[in-house]
Design a protein around this motif. Structure first.
Motif, PDB file in Angstrom:
ATOM      1  N   SER A 135      -7.856   3.307  -5.246  1.00 25.36           N
ATOM      2  CA  SER A 135      -8.980   2.810  -4.448  1.00 25.36           C
ATOM      3  C   SER A 135      -9.946   1.955  -5.263  1.00 25.36           C
ATOM      4  CB  SER A 135      -9.755   3.988  -3.846  1.00 25.36           C
ATOM      5  OG  SER A 135     -10.457   4.708  -4.853  1.00 25.36           O
TER       6      SER A 135
ATOM      7  N   TYR B  66      -2.422  -2.819  -4.893  1.00 24.18           N
ATOM      8  CA  TYR B  66      -1.345  -2.003  -5.425  1.00 24.18           C
ATOM      9  C   TYR B  66      -1.436  -1.835  -6.934  1.00 24.18           C
ATOM     10  CZ  TYR B  66       3.693  -0.920  -5.966  1.00 24.18           C
ATOM     11  OH  TYR B  66       4.901  -0.363  -6.250  1.00 24.18           O
TER      12      TYR B  66
ATOM     13  N   TYR C  47      -1.136   3.685  -5.469  1.00 23.91           N
ATOM     14  CA  TYR C  47      -2.281   3.030  -4.837  1.00 23.91           C
ATOM     15  C   TYR C  47      -3.536   3.570  -5.497  1.00 23.91           C
ATOM     16  CZ  TYR C  47      -6.016   1.799  -1.712  1.00 23.91           C
ATOM     17  OH  TYR C  47      -7.199   1.312  -1.226  1.00 23.91           O
TER      18      TYR C  47
ATOM     19  N   SER D 238      -2.614   6.806   3.906  1.00 22.12           N
ATOM     20  CA  SER D 238      -2.581   5.470   3.340  1.00 22.12           C
ATOM     21  C   SER D 238      -4.028   5.016   3.154  1.00 22.12           C
ATOM     22  CB  SER D 238      -1.846   4.501   4.275  1.00 22.12           C
ATOM     23  OG  SER D 238      -1.939   3.168   3.807  1.00 22.12           O
ATOM     24  N   ARG D 239      -4.418   4.755   1.913  1.00 21.93           N
ATOM     25  CA  ARG D 239      -5.799   4.396   1.561  1.00 21.93           C
ATOM     26  C   ARG D 239      -6.795   5.505   1.912  1.00 21.93           C
ATOM     27  NH1 ARG D 239      -7.945  -1.064   3.365  1.00 21.93           N
ATOM     28  NH2 ARG D 239      -7.031  -0.559   5.393  1.00 21.93           N
TER      29      ARG D 239
ATOM     30  N   ILE E 197       0.868  -1.176   0.000  1.00 18.93           N
ATOM     31  CA  ILE E 197       0.000   0.000   0.000  1.00 18.93           C
ATOM     32  C   ILE E 197       0.900   1.219   0.000  1.00 18.93           C
ATOM     33  CG2 ILE E 197      -1.796   1.272   1.207  1.00 18.93           C
ATOM     34  CD1 ILE E 197      -2.751  -1.360   2.394  1.00 18.93           C
TER      35      ILE E 197
END
Length: 378
Positions: free
Chosen positions: A289, A294, A287, A254-255, A208
């Motif tokens: 969504s 990945y 990254y 992250s995300r 990620i």
């Protein structure tokens, strides 16, 4: 880019209970109205597309205020702008800005604050040419004070002292970390800083790739850039590339997207590496969504220092993008800054174009960290 008009994040209308009076009134009293949150969660993106206009309201689509209040941009001098987010007065949060248009320009955040005893939030922006003189410029700005996410990791902060003594822990009003930890920083040398935060939760390690963006705060021509995503160092220089002490803001995610949201949008972030140029392609990490993990991005070299990054599955006629140059692994790598040249959908993908420069405005190949996010539209 095409502007798309529409209402976004329509705030639910409160129901006003009728006040019943009279001595003959019987039955239970009406319930008290629920108090209004004086410090709401606010997210906003602004595309300032008319740099010499004295005052205007950009159309919705690339400019969005989650309170559904108006967004007004005022030019207060050469390269000086006031962005007014109506009905968005709140506490905390983080503001970023990047020049738009493709030329060698530096923009900084000169201030970001709620109006005293008012309902609006103000963002002050300054823009400068390659030599450091003030110039009129288009720009993209973002603001968020999101403090809860349903997935991923979000941290942001702005430093309050350009020359702190030792390691300084930031007050809670200037930082947020979804892990619940504090954030501190120190000055390692002139214009060089290191910040410290909790490590990522185990769920955010592995494949990620994190998002890191940094913006210089102040009224002079200063640019700040981060090193590798988890390196925790920031370097600030003047327009000529000389190290200078400066305040700055950092968002680490992250995300999550540019304004800290983890769901309800399509978003992606990645880095293109100058050492990975081969023919007309440039490699990197990313990254996305819309994918199970990945990847999902490709890089194209359009010329010296000119890149296009395409994120699969995020194509839309609305949304916003951001870019920073970042340091390489070697001290001999060229340093500088990147600006947004534009973004647009290509089928189901979104392509973001950026131009990168060494200091004093010479095009050069740099490492570029690029992000894009959509907005849910009703």
């Amino acid at each position: 880019m095409r502007l798309r008009h529409g209402n976004v994040f329509r705030r639910a209308t409160a129901v006003l209970a009728a006040l019943l009076t009279g001595s003959a009134l019987t039955g239970p009293a009406p319930a008290a109205a629920e108090p209004v949150d004086p410090y709401p969660i606010v997210t906003a993106t602004v595309w300032a597309h008319s740099p010499t206009t004295a005052e205007y309201q950009p159309g919705w689509g690339y400019t969005v205020n989650s309170t559904d209040g108006a967004v007004t941009i005022q030019r207060t001098g050469v390269g000086a702008y006031r962005v007014i987010l109506a009905e968005a007065a709140t506490i905390g949060g983080i503001t970023h800005v990047v020049p738009y248009g493709g030329g060698p320009t530096i923009c900084t955040v000169a201030g970001s604050y709620p109006v005293l005893n008012g309902t609006d939030h103000i963002i002050l922006v300054r823009c400068f040419g390659a030599g450091g003189a003030a110039v009129d410029s288009r720009f993209v700005a973002t603001f968020t004070n999101v403090r809860q996410i349903s997935q991923g990791r979000l941290a942001y902060f702005s430093i309050d002292q350009a020359v702190p003594t030792g390691v300084r822990t930031l007050p809670a009003s200037l930082r947020y970390d979804s892990t619940g930890g504090t954030i501190s920083y120190e000055r390692l040398s002139v214009g060089r800083y290191r910040y410290y935060k909790n490590p990522n939760p185990a769920s955010e390690n592995g494949p990620i790739f994190p998002m890191v963006h940094v913006t210089a705060y102040g009224t002079s021509a200063v640019h700040c850039q981060a090193d590798w995503p988890d390196g925790g160092e920031v370097y600030c220089t003047n327009a000529a590339g000389q190290p200078v002490d400066a305040r700055f803001a950092v968002t680490y995610g992250s995300r999550v997207d540019l304004v800290g949201r983890a769901t309800g949008t399509r978003f992606a972030s990645g880095t293109l590496y100058r050492d990975w140029i081969s023919g007309g392609s440039i490699g990197g990490d990313s990254y996305n969504s819309t994918l199970p993990g990945y990847g999902g991005a490709s890089g194209t070299v359009l010329g010296t220092g000119r890149y296009q990054m395409t994120f699969q599955g995020t194509g839309t006629s609305y949304g916003t993008a951001f870019v920073n140059a970042h340091r390489g692994m070697f001290a001999s790598d060229p340093h500088g800054y990147c600006v947004l040249a534009g973004w647009s959908p290509v089928g189901t993908a979104e392509s973001i174009r950026v131009n990168c420069y060494t200091y004093l405005g010479v095009p050069t190949n740099l490492n570029a960290r690029i992000s894009f996010t959509t907005w849910p539209v009703t």
